[in-house]
Design an enzyme around this catalytic site. Sequence first.
Site, mmCIF file in Angstrom:
data_model
loop_
_atom_site.group_PDB
_atom_site.id
_atom_site.type_symbol
_atom_site.label_atom_id
_atom_site.label_comp_id
_atom_site.label_asym_id
_atom_site.label_seq_id
_atom_site.Cartn_x
_atom_site.Cartn_y
_atom_site.Cartn_z
ATOM 1 N N ASP A 54 -18.990 0.069 -8.821
ATOM 2 C CA ASP A 54 -20.008 -0.099 -8.505
ATOM 3 C C ASP A 54 -19.732 -1.740 -7.384
ATOM 4 O OD1 ASP A 54 -23.381 0.767 -8.662
ATOM 5 O OD2 ASP A 54 -22.065 0.917 -10.469
ATOM 6 N N GLU A 79 -26.774 -5.511 -5.309
ATOM 7 C CA GLU A 79 -27.697 -4.945 -6.245
ATOM 8 C C GLU A 79 -27.060 -5.459 -7.512
ATOM 9 O OE1 GLU A 79 -28.566 -1.269 -9.345
ATOM 10 O OE2 GLU A 79 -27.970 -0.941 -7.152
ATOM 11 N N ASP A 158 -25.867 -1.156 -1.397
ATOM 12 C CA ASP A 158 -26.356 -0.516 -2.826
ATOM 13 C C ASP A 158 -24.755 -0.059 -2.861
ATOM 14 O OD1 ASP A 158 -26.300 0.746 -5.017
ATOM 15 O OD2 ASP A 158 -28.712 1.385 -4.570
ATOM 16 N N ILE A 160 -23.415 1.721 -5.487
ATOM 17 C CA ILE A 160 -22.844 3.151 -5.496
ATOM 18 C C ILE A 160 -24.894 3.301 -6.487
ATOM 19 C CG2 ILE A 160 -22.552 4.905 -7.111
ATOM 20 C CD1 ILE A 160 -19.928 3.818 -7.190
ATOM 21 N N ASP A 161 -24.985 3.470 -5.027
ATOM 22 C CA ASP A 161 -26.748 4.416 -5.266
ATOM 23 C C ASP A 161 -26.544 5.205 -6.031
ATOM 24 O OD1 ASP A 161 -29.458 4.173 -5.271
ATOM 25 O OD2 ASP A 161 -29.853 6.105 -4.157
ATOM 26 N N THR A 163 -26.212 5.428 -9.674
ATOM 27 C CA THR A 163 -24.946 5.386 -10.913
ATOM 28 C C THR A 163 -25.016 6.140 -12.233
ATOM 29 O OG1 THR A 163 -25.153 3.023 -10.166
ATOM 30 C CG2 THR A 163 -23.581 3.772 -11.637
ATOM 31 N N ASP A 320 -31.991 0.117 -2.018
ATOM 32 C CA ASP A 320 -32.376 1.494 -1.757
ATOM 33 C C ASP A 320 -33.176 1.780 -0.642
ATOM 34 O OD1 ASP A 320 -31.262 1.645 -4.909
ATOM 35 O OD2 ASP A 320 -33.718 1.217 -5.222
#
Length: 387
Positions: A54, A79, A158, A160-161, A163, A320
């Site tokens: 991330d 994020e 984002d 890694i949406d 996670t 997101d």
Amino acid sequence: MRSFLKALLSAAEKAALIARACRKEKDLFKLLIEEKVGDDKNAKFTVDFKTLADVLIQETIRHDLSLQYPGLAENIKGEESNMFTNTLNETIKVKVGDTEQETSALLYKVLDRNQVAADLLSKQVHFDTSQLSDDVQADLKQVPDSNFNVDGLGIWIDPIDSTNNYITGCSQVSRAVIGDQEIVSKGLQVVTVLIGVYDRHTGEPVIGIVHQPFAEHNEETNSWRGQVYWGVNYQGERYHSSSLKSCSPKESGPTNFEDTHRIIVSSTEPPSLTDKLKDKFVLLLWEVIVLSGAGYKLLCVARGWAKYYITERASTYRWDSCAPHAILRSLGGGCLNYSQRGNKTEVNYDKPNDGVVAGIAQWSNAGGLLAYQSQTDLDTILTHLDG
């Protein structure tokens, strides 16, 4: 505009490479996970995690775009905090160095003095992804190759949406089949990299990149292939990737996919909303399906696999929704504040929520979301929801 879009797509491709590299080795992956606490924690999860993937992806995107467009640097938001605590309980600020060796030296500290792992990830961070695939380059030809001023634009990332799905890696397939694809309810396939560009003066989303690093698994080589989607809706011009047109529905069970209204809800949504929607739409033969991953759910609407995505909670954030929202707008759809749907109030990306001064809550989509494919579809569901 074309050059800027190419830079965004190159950044997304590199992000996917890093995501796959971090996920490939189990022993390495154990070093990469940290639990979020305090204001950084998402309230919808009992335990909320971030991974080095991330943080590293977010900082790599920020680094690469800032090199090409220095004026964007202070308006790229994400994020994740760029502070990471390793398993030795050392807190280190993650940043991308000017050279592969500099980045490796920093990652060596983050990864508990694991030089092999540091070198592997540093190589991905500095890998040249400017040569995009033939399909992506062909798509880009529709976009004007003219001077494009990025002043006044901001970016939400984002890295890694979903996670939690990235960490667990399990998969579960729901029954809907579209062409050679399947809608999955959870697993690596729902993980996405999201890069959303918005107008800082109006707050409107204008360019969106959604990348699925784990779109398709090759059993023979035990490797993953990614898939990227993009859309532009800027100053009256609309463009989008051909990958958004490639959905070819086929017969699945008793109903034809194309003729079915599907509403997506989150796996973390309280039963009250899911049950309410099922009760309201059962006589219309509409389906309510439960999926994970905010970016993936919004992508499913953009791809035509469902007509709507609804959440009434503040469980999603600007990072997101910005990228897929821009894609939906490029297709004639959109993303409303669910609690203000009667006014058709679209989600805005330039201002924090009123009355919230710290933490990620200031950037939550506090009124929930209603994503839709077209204006006709929006009018249809509003009639049934509020009529």
